[in-house]
Write a protein that holds these residues in place. Structure first.
Motif, PDB file in Angstrom:
ATOM      1  N   THR A 134       0.834  -1.196   0.000  1.00 50.70           N
ATOM      2  CA  THR A 134       0.000   0.000   0.000  1.00 50.70           C
ATOM      3  C   THR A 134       0.875   1.255   0.000  1.00 50.70           C
ATOM      4  O   THR A 134       2.082   1.181   0.229  1.00 50.70           O
ATOM      5  N   PHE A 135       0.240   2.394  -0.253  1.00 43.55           N
ATOM      6  CA  PHE A 135       0.919   3.686  -0.196  1.00 43.55           C
ATOM      7  C   PHE A 135       0.141   4.616   0.731  1.00 43.55           C
ATOM      8  O   PHE A 135      -1.085   4.507   0.870  1.00 43.55           O
ATOM      9  N   LEU A 151       4.730   7.351   0.609  1.00 42.24           N
ATOM     10  CA  LEU A 151       5.544   6.268   1.138  1.00 42.24           C
ATOM     11  C   LEU A 151       4.880   4.921   0.914  1.00 42.24           C
ATOM     12  O   LEU A 151       3.659   4.789   1.061  1.00 42.24           O
ATOM     13  N   GLY A 152       5.685   3.921   0.589  1.00 44.81           N
ATOM     14  CA  GLY A 152       5.184   2.578   0.409  1.00 44.81           C
ATOM     15  C   GLY A 152       5.263   1.771   1.691  1.00 44.81           C
ATOM     16  O   GLY A 152       5.971   2.120   2.636  1.00 44.81           O
ATOM     17  N   GLU A 153       4.532   0.676   1.700  1.00 48.55           N
ATOM     18  CA  GLU A 153       4.486  -0.186   2.882  1.00 48.55           C
ATOM     19  C   GLU A 153       4.004  -1.560   2.440  1.00 48.55           C
ATOM     20  O   GLU A 153       3.159  -1.666   1.558  1.00 48.55           O
ATOM     21  N   PHE A 154       4.558  -2.616   3.035  1.00 48.79           N
ATOM     22  CA  PHE A 154       4.057  -3.950   2.719  1.00 48.79           C
ATOM     23  C   PHE A 154       3.387  -4.531   3.952  1.00 48.79           C
ATOM     24  O   PHE A 154       3.682  -4.154   5.086  1.00 48.79           O
ATOM     25  N   TRP A 155       2.494  -5.488   3.716  1.00 49.73           N
ATOM     26  CA  TRP A 155       1.741  -6.100   4.809  1.00 49.73           C
ATOM     27  C   TRP A 155       1.901  -7.617   4.735  1.00 49.73           C
ATOM     28  O   TRP A 155       1.570  -8.240   3.733  1.00 49.73           O
ATOM     29  N   SER A 156       2.429  -8.163   5.811  1.00 49.49           N
ATOM     30  CA  SER A 156       2.631  -9.611   5.906  1.00 49.49           C
ATOM     31  C   SER A 156       2.692  -9.993   7.379  1.00 49.49           C
ATOM     32  O   SER A 156       3.106  -9.185   8.227  1.00 49.49           O
ATOM     33  N   LYS A 299       2.631  -3.145  -6.220  1.00 55.52           N
ATOM     34  CA  LYS A 299       1.552  -2.222  -6.578  1.00 55.52           C
ATOM     35  C   LYS A 299       2.153  -0.994  -7.238  1.00 55.52           C
ATOM     36  O   LYS A 299       3.300  -0.627  -6.972  1.00 55.52           O
ATOM     37  N   ARG A 300       1.362  -0.358  -8.092  1.00 55.65           N
ATOM     38  CA  ARG A 300       1.760   0.895  -8.718  1.00 55.65           C
ATOM     39  C   ARG A 300       1.002   2.045  -8.050  1.00 55.65           C
ATOM     40  O   ARG A 300      -0.208   1.939  -7.787  1.00 55.65           O
ATOM     41  N   LEU A 301       1.704   3.153  -7.797  1.00 56.71           N
ATOM     42  CA  LEU A 301       1.105   4.279  -7.088  1.00 56.71           C
ATOM     43  C   LEU A 301       0.193   5.093  -8.004  1.00 56.71           C
ATOM     44  O   LEU A 301       0.616   5.565  -9.066  1.00 56.71           O
ATOM     45  N   ASP A 302      -1.034   5.239  -7.572  1.00 61.04           N
ATOM     46  CA  ASP A 302      -2.003   6.135  -8.200  1.00 61.04           C
ATOM     47  C   ASP A 302      -2.399   7.150  -7.127  1.00 61.04           C
ATOM     48  O   ASP A 302      -3.160   6.828  -6.215  1.00 61.04           O
TER      49      ASP A 302
END
Length: 310
Positions: A134-135, A151-156, A299-302
């Motif tokens: 996510t961003f 800023l980006g972030e991953f979830w796991s 993911k690509r930022l929109d």
């Protein structure tokens, strides 16, 4: 007392003056040592092991490969995987229809090169899925100016059962973030063992470490937004052994040296640990062998889809 203060000031002045002097130390060339770079994973692609030689400290040219080596991996079920010589010390296992390795199996690397045999062992550990990337939007105010950041972030979520270790790799627009300060490793869902964070979502500092922070070339003491509209972020979780976690931790310490006055207090330079053993002589070897299972997501930022706080 005044004389004591004067002496202290004089010493500090000499220290700071000496920091401005550039020196060119002459180092004796150390004997060449074989380096085996063997990070193998179960991604659907060719796997490469590099066998090269060390170089003088100030030599920035490409490492010289070791030709004519025999390189293979065996597992605890009696399977053998041969790596064919390619070019400049690269030895390749060709991917066809099945990925490399089985989670839970133990693998032994053997390299016969220049009259010596080098071996190492690694287990292929489990890895959790990356649920999403996510961003988020942040507005920072500094020195009277406002700066927008995406800023980006991953979830796991770490797998239940203490002791899992991971290497988190991030790719911006398909390019791997490979700076020393961007080495991102985890023990369970946190930084180290004993943190009571088994089975949890990875903590924010690890999730946020997928962001590259580059200085703005047009403005002093300012940073560019890690991601702009249309940029992509892809995050991979690689399972690694405890020894590999220690290796990457030491590698980060030895290579992440910004310089300047603070460098006077850095940890002294030293070789990072290796799990490569020369079984035929007392000769040294460097490098590391590790098997990894990999899960990823991206993911690509929109920016039109990213909420902004009012």
């Amino acid at each position: 007392m005044k004389a004591f203060k004067y002496i202290n000031t004089l010493i500090l002045g000499i220290v700071f003056m000496s920091c401005d002097d550039q020196i060119y130390p002459e180092l004796n060339d150390a004997p060449e040592v074989i380096v085996i770079d063997a990070w193998v994973n179960n991604k659907p692609e060719n796997q490469i092991i590099k066998v090269t030689k060390t170089q003088p400290y100030f030599d920035n040219s490409e490492s010289v490969g070791v030709p004519g080596a025999e390189v293979y991996i065996t597992d605890n079920e009696g399977n053998r995987f041969d790596f064919a010589e390619s070019n400049n010390g690269a030895y390749v296992w060709l991917y066809t229809t099945e990925t490399f390795g089985t989670i839970g199996n133990t693998y032994t690397l053997t390299v016969n090169a220049e009259g010596s045999t080098y071996t190492s062992t690694s287990k292929l550990n489990r890895v959790p899925t990356v649920d999403s990337v996510t961003f988020r939007y942040e507005l920072e105010t500094a020195f009277g100016t406002e700066e927008e950041f995406y800023l980006g972030e991953f979830w796991s979520r770490d797998l239940e059962g203490a002791g899992d270790t991971y290497w988190i790799k991030s790719f911006k627009n398909g390019e791997y973030l490979a700076k020393p300060q961007e080495i991102n490793i985890a023990w369970d869902a946190g930084f180290s063992a004993g943190g009571a964070i088994d089975g949890l979502i990875f903590i924010p500092p690890i999730r946020d470490a997928v962001n590259p922070f580059d200085e703005d070339p047009n403005e002093e003491d300012s940073f560019l937004s890690p991601y702009e509209d249309g940029d992509s972020l892809y995050v991979e979780l690689h399972s690694i052994t405890h020894a590999a976690h220690d290796f990457l931790s030491q590698l980060s310490i030895q290579t992440n040296r910004p310089g300047g006055f603070a460098a006077l207090f850095d940890t002294p330079l030293s070789n990072v640990p290796t799990n490569i053993v020369n079984t035929t002589s007392d000769g040294l070897a460097l490098g590391f062998f590790c098997l990894s299972a990999v899960e990823g997501n991206g993911k690509r930022l929109d920016i039109s889809q990213v909420p902004k706080e009012e």
